[in-house]
Design an enzyme around this catalytic site. Structure first.
Site, PDB file in Angstrom:
ATOM      1  N   ASP A  85       0.859  -1.172   0.000  1.00 23.38           N
ATOM      2  CA  ASP A  85       0.000   0.000   0.000  1.00 23.38           C
ATOM      3  C   ASP A  85       0.900   1.228   0.000  1.00 23.38           C
ATOM      4  O   ASP A  85       2.051   1.174   0.450  1.00 23.38           O
ATOM      5  CB  ASP A  85      -0.882  -0.031   1.256  1.00 23.38           C
ATOM      6  CG  ASP A  85      -1.619   1.273   1.483  1.00 23.38           C
ATOM      7  OD1 ASP A  85      -2.353   1.708   0.592  1.00 23.38           O
ATOM      8  OD2 ASP A  85      -1.438   1.860   2.579  1.00 23.38           O
ATOM      9  N   ASP A  87      -0.212   5.053   0.721  1.00 21.23           N
ATOM     10  CA  ASP A  87      -0.469   6.138   1.675  1.00 21.23           C
ATOM     11  C   ASP A  87      -0.290   5.684   3.115  1.00 21.23           C
ATOM     12  O   ASP A  87      -0.945   4.747   3.586  1.00 21.23           O
ATOM     13  CB  ASP A  87      -1.892   6.680   1.491  1.00 21.23           C
ATOM     14  CG  ASP A  87      -2.109   7.267   0.106  1.00 21.23           C
ATOM     15  OD1 ASP A  87      -1.111   7.552  -0.579  1.00 21.23           O
ATOM     16  OD2 ASP A  87      -3.278   7.431  -0.281  1.00 21.23           O
TER      17      ASP A  87
END
Length: 332
Positions: A85, A87
């Site tokens: 991922d 963010d």
């Protein structure tokens, strides 16, 4: 009352639109990865920074001092890959908000929209909550801004925005984890709700294989202001990883995934080696209940962890501490 929805994010199952979004993202990721392979072959390997060299030396020293652990990632395992991922896992804050800030600087929109982006970013940083409705609002704003612009134009601007707002926000600890997979000969993919073009730029700058991201529709190289499927969030991320693994011939039980958000539990649950990185409260609780590995690079303290991979070890933790110190200095 709308703000209360941010505090109580809803869990969603996969839908036809999320499957479409995942498959479109996987197809785009494979195409851009092939293009990146051509660029890398021409340009040669990326230069190693002084900081990266120091971290590598610290990591090597730590590995010599610590008892031997089972090797992970497994070198030469071409049926395994890693999915990160973006963010608050690889980068502090949200890529879409940094991108919006850069577009404002280039007069793509006005001060009122900038204030909206700033508030959304502040909420994301302070609350650490990645709410689907909140993130959807940000993406709707971004889509309206880029509608009618050329894809190549936004890609060129994205390169500049990365240097201006994103490069210094990469977590060294997570970067070390990604590098461990690369050093083992495995492919490493970003998986994010950010636009696939932005995610691809970040992946290339970090020397990763490629990126799975939200696919915005374009006709003849011009953005239409619509998405293909839906934002690559929650179940859609899992569908993208599943589609890419099938296309690449990967064994998901031998793959690893890394995220900070409970919204990514569907993706993390797909793989045999899930990691909670800088986890929110719900993900931390879920990770502990399922004996998943935990890492936190937001402070200098050593996070509670289970089965830390030898390839990352203390070097990655030291990287996280350095990032925390730098962030503290910037806030003074």
């Amino acid at each position: 009352m709308a703000a209360l929805g941010w505090l109580t994010p809803r869990r969603r199952s996969a839908t036809a639109r999320s499957v479409l979004a995942g498959e479109a993202s996987a197809e785009a990721a494979r195409k851009t990865a092939q293009a990146l392979d051509g660029i890398d072959a021409d340009a040669g390997p990326p230069a190693e920074s002084e900081e990266a060299a120091e971290q590598a030396a610290e990591q090597a020293a730590a590995e010599e001092a610590e008892p031997a652990e089972p090797e992970f990632p497994v070198a030469g395992d071409d049926l395994a890959a890693a999915f990160f991922d973006l963010d608050n896992t690889v980068m502090q804050g949200a890529a879409i908000f940094h991108f919006g800030r850069g577009l404002y600087k280039r007069e793509f929109f006005h001060r009122r929209e900038l204030a909206r982006f700033a508030w959304q970013q502040a909420w994301f940083r302070l609350a650490g909550v990645e709410d689907p409705d909140h993130m959807q609002d940000a993406r709707d704003s971004a889509l309206s801004i880029v509608k009618g612009h050329k894809v190549c134009e936004l890609m060129a601007i994205g390169e500049e925005i990365y240097d201006e707002y994103m490069a210094e926000r990469i977590w060294p600890g997570t970067r070390a984890l990604a590098q461990a997979h690369l050093d083992a000969g495995q492919k490493v993919w970003l998986v994010t709700a950010a636009p696939v073009e932005t995610a691809t730029i970040i992946a290339r700058r970090l020397g990763l294989t490629g990126a799975l991201g939200t696919v915005a529709e374009s006709v003849d190289g011009i953005y239409t202001g619509r998405l293909v499927g839906e934002p690559l969030h929650g179940p859609a991320k899992a569908e993208a990883v599943r589609a890419l693994a099938a296309a690449e011939g990967l064994d998901l039980e031998r793959c690893a995934a890394y995220s900070d958000s409970h919204n990514d539990i569907p993706m993390l649950s797909l793989v045999g080696h899930p990691y909670a990185i800088n986890p929110d409260t719900k993900l931390r609780k879920h990770a502990r209940a399922h004996d998943w590995r935990l890492r936190d690079y937001r402070t200098g303290r050593k996070a509670v962890k289970v089965g830390v991979p030898a390839a990352a070890g203390v070097g990655a933790i030291a990287g996280g501490a350095a990032a925390a110190i730098a962030l503290h200095r910037r806030r003074k």
